[in-house]
Design an enzyme around this catalytic site. Structure first.
Site, PDB file in Angstrom:
ATOM      1  N   ASP A   1      -5.993   0.574  -3.920  1.00  0.00           N
ATOM      2  CA  ASP A   1      -5.295   0.772  -5.193  1.00  0.00           C
ATOM      3  C   ASP A   1      -6.231   1.342  -6.247  1.00  0.00           C
ATOM      4  OD1 ASP A   1      -3.653   0.708  -7.375  1.00  0.00           O
ATOM      5  OD2 ASP A   1      -3.510  -1.464  -7.504  1.00  0.00           O
ATOM      6  N   HIS A   2      -7.379   0.724  -6.440  1.00  0.00           N
ATOM      7  CA  HIS A   2      -8.302   1.170  -7.482  1.00  0.00           C
ATOM      8  C   HIS A   2      -9.003   2.466  -7.104  1.00  0.00           C
ATOM      9  CE1 HIS A   2      -8.599  -3.221  -9.125  1.00  0.00           C
ATOM     10  NE2 HIS A   2      -7.390  -2.678  -9.238  1.00  0.00           N
TER      11      HIS A   2
ATOM     12  N   ASP B   1      -6.606   4.969  -8.204  1.00  0.00           N
ATOM     13  CA  ASP B   1      -6.607   5.003  -9.677  1.00  0.00           C
ATOM     14  C   ASP B   1      -7.754   5.852 -10.213  1.00  0.00           C
ATOM     15  OD1 ASP B   1      -4.376   3.428  -9.786  1.00  0.00           O
ATOM     16  OD2 ASP B   1      -5.463   1.553 -10.126  1.00  0.00           O
TER      17      ASP B   1
ATOM     18  N   ASP C   1       3.075  -2.795  -7.268  1.00  0.00           N
ATOM     19  CA  ASP C   1       2.484  -2.945  -5.928  1.00  0.00           C
ATOM     20  C   ASP C   1       1.790  -4.289  -5.754  1.00  0.00           C
ATOM     21  OD1 ASP C   1       0.441  -2.424  -7.661  1.00  0.00           O
ATOM     22  OD2 ASP C   1      -0.386  -0.722  -6.560  1.00  0.00           O
TER      23      ASP C   1
ATOM     24  N   ASP D   1       2.606   1.463  -9.912  1.00  0.00           N
ATOM     25  CA  ASP D   1       1.243   0.935  -9.985  1.00  0.00           C
ATOM     26  C   ASP D   1       1.243  -0.511 -10.483  1.00  0.00           C
ATOM     27  OD1 ASP D   1      -1.613   1.222  -9.789  1.00  0.00           O
ATOM     28  OD2 ASP D   1      -1.668   1.317 -11.971  1.00  0.00           O
TER      29      ASP D   1
ATOM     30  N   ARG E   1       1.817 -10.017  -3.568  1.00  0.00           N
ATOM     31  CA  ARG E   1       1.859 -11.466  -3.732  1.00  0.00           C
ATOM     32  C   ARG E   1       3.212 -12.034  -3.310  1.00  0.00           C
ATOM     33  NH1 ARG E   1      -1.361  -9.629  -7.947  1.00  0.00           N
ATOM     34  NH2 ARG E   1       0.425  -9.221  -9.309  1.00  0.00           N
TER      35      ARG E   1
ATOM     36  N   ASN F   1       0.821  -1.210   0.000  1.00  0.00           N
ATOM     37  CA  ASN F   1       0.000   0.000   0.000  1.00  0.00           C
ATOM     38  C   ASN F   1       0.855   1.260   0.000  1.00  0.00           C
ATOM     39  OD1 ASN F   1      -2.355  -1.447  -0.021  1.00  0.00           O
ATOM     40  ND2 ASN F   1      -2.722  -1.290   2.171  1.00  0.00           N
TER      41      ASN F   1
END
Length: 314
Positions: free
Chosen positions: A125-126, A129, A107, A104, A112, A51
């Site tokens: 994240d989104h 965005d 991340d 972007d 993962r 994050n």
């Protein structure tokens, strides 16, 4: 705003069952950017939170916006006869834009890699965005700006809506299919924008005054690329993925949605004519029929209530 409840307890409970699923078929992303990002992510220490990477990339986008707003507050800096943005600013903005694009893309790999992927991380994240959609378009707008060789503010407003439409469409597609099909236009636009910033620093904004082909100016190419990418790439691919899910379910979805829209329009029309004639509904009857569909979507049964409402007015 501090006390606003953005996520309800029911939605938070659903996060425990959520599993991220995405498909990326863009050749640029598959064969160029992903190998590059796989190399970059190994540089980051494992203690670095994904994050934090996401937020850092967003801050770079905001910084580009503020930097360009300082040197071009009214979007006239690229117009003939005005003081232009310094060349070093274009280089800084181009480099930072590519770094933000890289962060972007990295991340999620960092999440993962450290086994720290969460639905809230994807939401964060989104969510950023969605804000970046505005900053990207407004910042690149300074390349052409206003004036006789630029783009009108109204066209900029329309382009902002086109970009937001593409972003929302991708998530509408994911909502209905359960899979996030990453749009091709994003990777292409980010690489192109970064390249154009650097080229602008080298050749100057005066180079964009010349016609690109015949009387087709670069500003027209800029507008056509954004609109064309949304209508000719993002929209057809989203509809194709949606209808590939289950044609019967997809057609039923559109049939129910179209009926609801038509009935809402008819009701509004009836109300308008009744008020225009200054006559109340003398014979007003409501027919409410609740139709429930049980649709299976990727193994998940969902309950879709649709209310039909008919008004009869004289």
């Amino acid at each position: 705003m501090a006390g606003y409840e953005y996520v309800s307890p029911e939605q938070l409970a659903g996060f425990d069952k959520y599993k991220y699923s995405a498909v990326d078929t863009n050749p640029l992303s598959l064969y160029v950017m992903h190998p590059f990002w796989n190399t970059i992510v190994k540089v980051f220490p494992t203690w670095l939170a994904p994050n934090l990477i996401t937020f850092s990339g967003f801050l770079l986008v905001v910084f580009n916006f503020l930097l360009m707003a300082y040197f071009d507050p009214d979007f006239y800096a690229s117009a003939p006869g005005y003081k232009h943005v310094p060349d070093w600013v274009w280089i800084v903005v181009g480099v930072l834009n590519f770094i933000a694009y890289t962060l972007d893309g990295v991340d999620g790999k960092q999440a993962r890699r450290t086994n720290s992927s969460t639905p809230l991380g994807e939401l964060f994240d989104h969510g950023l965005d969605s804000w970046s959609c505005v900053y990207f378009v407004v910042t690149v707008y300074s390349i052409f700006g206003r004036g006789p060789s630029g783009v009108s503010v109204f066209v900029l407003y329309l382009l902002l809506w086109v970009v937001l439409f593409s972003f929302i469409l991708s998530h509408w597609e994911k909502y209905n299919t359960g899979i996030l099909f990453l749009p091709w236009g994003y990777d292409i636009s980010q690489v192109t924008i970064s390249f154009v910033y650097i080229v602008t620093a080298i050749v100057g904004v005066e180079a964009w005054y010349e016609p690109f082909l015949f009387n087709f100016l670069y500003r027209d190419l800029f507008t056509a690329m954004i609109i064309g990418c949304a209508l000719c790439v993002t929209l057809p691919m989203s509809l194709l993925n949606f209808f590939s899910m289950d044609p019967s379910v997809a057609f039923r979805y559109f049939r129910v949605a179209s009926k609801s829209i038509l009935l809402y329009g008819w009701n509004s029309l009836c109300q308008h004519h009744s008020k225009a004639a200054e006559q109340p509904f003398s014979d007003l009857s409501f027919l409410i029929e609740e139709t429930k569909f049980r649709l299976t979507r990727n193994g998940r049964k969902e309950h879709w209530p649709v209310i039909y409402r008919k008004k009869y007015c004289k």
